[in-house]
Design an enzyme around this catalytic site. Sequence first.
Site, PDB file in Angstrom:
ATOM      1  CD  GLU A 181      53.216  34.374  29.742  1.00  0.00           C
ATOM      2  OE1 GLU A 181      53.980  33.538  30.268  1.00  0.00           O
ATOM      3  OE2 GLU A 181      52.120  34.696  30.223  1.00  0.00           O
ATOM      4  CE1 TYR A 237      44.893  39.746  39.881  1.00  0.00           C
ATOM      5  CE2 TYR A 237      46.653  38.191  39.459  1.00  0.00           C
ATOM      6  CZ  TYR A 237      45.900  38.937  40.351  1.00  0.00           C
ATOM      7  OH  TYR A 237      46.150  38.866  41.696  1.00  0.00           O
ATOM      8  N   GLY A 279      34.594  36.339  44.971  1.00  0.00           N
ATOM      9  CA  GLY A 279      33.471  36.254  44.044  1.00  0.00           C
ATOM     10  C   GLY A 279      32.439  37.349  44.243  1.00  0.00           C
ATOM     11  CD  GLU A 322      51.144  34.279  47.170  1.00  0.00           C
ATOM     12  OE1 GLU A 322      52.260  34.540  47.677  1.00  0.00           O
ATOM     13  OE2 GLU A 322      50.534  35.088  46.431  1.00  0.00           O
TER      14      GLU A 322
END
Length: 158
Positions: A140, A131, A93, A26
């Site tokens: 949002e 997600y 994955g 991150e």
Amino acid sequence: MILIRPATPADVATILGFVRDLAAFEREPDAVTATAPMLAEALFGASPAAEAVIAEREGEPVGFALFFHNFSTWTGRRGVYLEDLYVTPAARGAGVGTALLRHLAGIAVDRGCARFEWSVLDWNADAIAFYRAMGAVGQEEWTVQRVSGAALHRLAAR
């Protein structure tokens, strides 16, 4: 096969390593100030602040999720808040992230929670797409607000 199990005190060093790996991913590699004793107390002390689960493949830890309960006054029920989810690069994955999210959703359902939620960095397009594919809906209209460090101490000044 992927096994999801509750973390134990013996997992604290692994969890801290995953937290550091996540921080590096991150783009904040120096931001982790947590120590193993701090995590041990937070997860397994007299008054735990959070819970964690470990994902294993062939007996080796390949990811984790750390979560805690929040509360919604609108629903009058608890929720599960996912603080961190991390899967090692080699295991990505392979269904580990899906298994972790499904496991936590099951905990939320079993505990009568109204919702399961988390935050994601806006630049992490791969995670956002993952997600969305799992059924998550972006909020949002909401933004996270944070006060920490010196600003927290100033705000707390009486």
